[in-house]
Design a protein around this motif. Sequence first.
Motif, mmCIF file in Angstrom:
data_model
loop_
_atom_site.group_PDB
_atom_site.id
_atom_site.type_symbol
_atom_site.label_atom_id
_atom_site.label_comp_id
_atom_site.label_asym_id
_atom_site.label_seq_id
_atom_site.Cartn_x
_atom_site.Cartn_y
_atom_site.Cartn_z
ATOM 1 N N SER A 22 9.787 55.323 -18.249
ATOM 2 C CA SER A 22 10.478 54.078 -17.917
ATOM 3 C C SER A 22 11.855 54.393 -17.357
ATOM 4 O O SER A 22 12.527 55.326 -17.819
ATOM 5 C CB SER A 22 10.625 53.205 -19.157
ATOM 6 O OG SER A 22 9.362 52.834 -19.647
ATOM 7 N N TRP A 23 12.267 53.606 -16.385
ATOM 8 C CA TRP A 23 13.555 53.775 -15.728
ATOM 9 C C TRP A 23 14.241 52.425 -15.611
ATOM 10 O O TRP A 23 13.585 51.386 -15.607
ATOM 11 C CB TRP A 23 13.368 54.381 -14.336
ATOM 12 C CG TRP A 23 12.898 55.776 -14.392
ATOM 13 C CD1 TRP A 23 13.646 56.900 -14.339
ATOM 14 C CD2 TRP A 23 11.550 56.228 -14.535
ATOM 15 N NE1 TRP A 23 12.858 58.012 -14.452
ATOM 16 C CE2 TRP A 23 11.560 57.627 -14.578
ATOM 17 C CE3 TRP A 23 10.333 55.574 -14.667
ATOM 18 C CZ2 TRP A 23 10.418 58.392 -14.721
ATOM 19 C CZ3 TRP A 23 9.183 56.330 -14.815
ATOM 20 C CH2 TRP A 23 9.236 57.718 -14.833
ATOM 21 N N ILE A 24 15.570 52.455 -15.462
ATOM 22 C CA ILE A 24 16.344 51.226 -15.347
ATOM 23 C C ILE A 24 17.290 51.345 -14.156
ATOM 24 O O ILE A 24 17.766 52.438 -13.830
ATOM 25 C CB ILE A 24 17.112 50.943 -16.666
ATOM 26 C CG1 ILE A 24 17.678 49.536 -16.676
ATOM 27 C CG2 ILE A 24 18.180 51.994 -16.924
ATOM 28 C CD1 ILE A 24 18.139 49.081 -18.041
ATOM 29 N N HIS A 51 15.248 43.030 -17.227
ATOM 30 C CA HIS A 51 15.641 43.348 -18.597
ATOM 31 C C HIS A 51 15.968 42.031 -19.300
ATOM 32 O O HIS A 51 16.433 41.090 -18.649
ATOM 33 C CB HIS A 51 16.865 44.272 -18.571
ATOM 34 C CG HIS A 51 17.256 44.771 -19.904
ATOM 35 N ND1 HIS A 51 18.079 44.071 -20.740
ATOM 36 C CD2 HIS A 51 16.930 45.917 -20.559
ATOM 37 C CE1 HIS A 51 18.266 44.753 -21.847
ATOM 38 N NE2 HIS A 51 17.572 45.875 -21.771
ATOM 39 N N LEU A 63 17.582 55.524 -10.138
ATOM 40 C CA LEU A 63 16.926 54.983 -11.321
ATOM 41 C C LEU A 63 17.294 55.902 -12.480
ATOM 42 O O LEU A 63 17.211 57.122 -12.350
ATOM 43 C CB LEU A 63 15.409 54.976 -11.153
ATOM 44 C CG LEU A 63 14.841 54.043 -10.102
ATOM 45 C CD1 LEU A 63 13.360 54.335 -9.900
ATOM 46 C CD2 LEU A 63 15.039 52.606 -10.501
ATOM 47 N N LEU A 78 14.986 55.791 -19.189
ATOM 48 C CA LEU A 78 15.136 55.153 -20.503
ATOM 49 C C LEU A 78 14.500 56.092 -21.514
ATOM 50 O O LEU A 78 13.327 56.435 -21.406
ATOM 51 C CB LEU A 78 14.411 53.806 -20.548
ATOM 52 C CG LEU A 78 15.108 52.632 -19.905
ATOM 53 C CD1 LEU A 78 14.227 51.394 -19.989
ATOM 54 C CD2 LEU A 78 16.434 52.361 -20.574
ATOM 55 N N HIS A 131 8.473 50.406 -15.483
ATOM 56 C CA HIS A 131 7.613 51.117 -16.432
ATOM 57 C C HIS A 131 6.420 51.678 -15.670
ATOM 58 O O HIS A 131 5.747 50.942 -14.943
ATOM 59 C CB HIS A 131 7.083 50.175 -17.514
ATOM 60 C CG HIS A 131 8.148 49.538 -18.346
ATOM 61 N ND1 HIS A 131 8.800 50.202 -19.359
ATOM 62 C CD2 HIS A 131 8.683 48.301 -18.304
ATOM 63 C CE1 HIS A 131 9.679 49.392 -19.920
ATOM 64 N NE2 HIS A 131 9.631 48.224 -19.294
ATOM 65 N N ALA A 138 19.611 43.926 -15.329
ATOM 66 C CA ALA A 138 18.979 45.146 -14.842
ATOM 67 C C ALA A 138 17.489 44.899 -14.631
ATOM 68 O O ALA A 138 16.929 43.926 -15.119
ATOM 69 C CB ALA A 138 19.185 46.286 -15.831
ATOM 70 N N ALA A 183 7.416 46.376 -12.910
ATOM 71 C CA ALA A 183 8.868 46.255 -12.903
ATOM 72 C C ALA A 183 9.194 44.851 -13.394
ATOM 73 O O ALA A 183 8.554 43.880 -12.987
ATOM 74 C CB ALA A 183 9.420 46.464 -11.500
ATOM 75 N N VAL A 221 13.862 46.944 -15.135
ATOM 76 C CA VAL A 221 13.245 48.088 -15.805
ATOM 77 C C VAL A 221 11.903 48.363 -15.137
ATOM 78 O O VAL A 221 11.101 47.450 -14.942
ATOM 79 C CB VAL A 221 13.042 47.808 -17.312
ATOM 80 C CG1 VAL A 221 12.440 49.023 -18.003
ATOM 81 C CG2 VAL A 221 14.354 47.417 -17.968
#
Length: 113
Positions: free
Chosen positions: A83-85, A69, A104, A107, A78, A74, A66, A76
């Motif tokens: 991947s999520w934000i 960004h 979450l 992405l 992985h 934010a 993590a 992110v």
Amino acid sequence: MTPEVGTLACTAAGGLVVGVEAEVYRIAPEDVQGLIFAGRPAPVILSRVRHVRGIVTGEVTIEGHAALHPAGRAVVVHTRAGSWIVPLVSFRRVARGEAASAPLFPLIPEVGL
């Protein structure tokens, strides 16, 4: 296959739980603090327990990380699954225990044309 929406939740010990695609990942409390206060990437850990012939074995692996960004607004997350934000404000509220959880958002990888 597109990643599913995930959930970020806090633990009693101050760490975070990242739930995505039927997997439950963890971020240790000291790594959460390093991410929020110093901007250091935090390892995302997956614990697996196996039962083989009555013997219980465990395995802990780093499955991703993590990081902030580049815009700084934010976090992110992985993993091997995707991947999520999550907005930094929501991440901090969950980490401090002010909110029980936060969504979450997936992405979607950029596709070359």
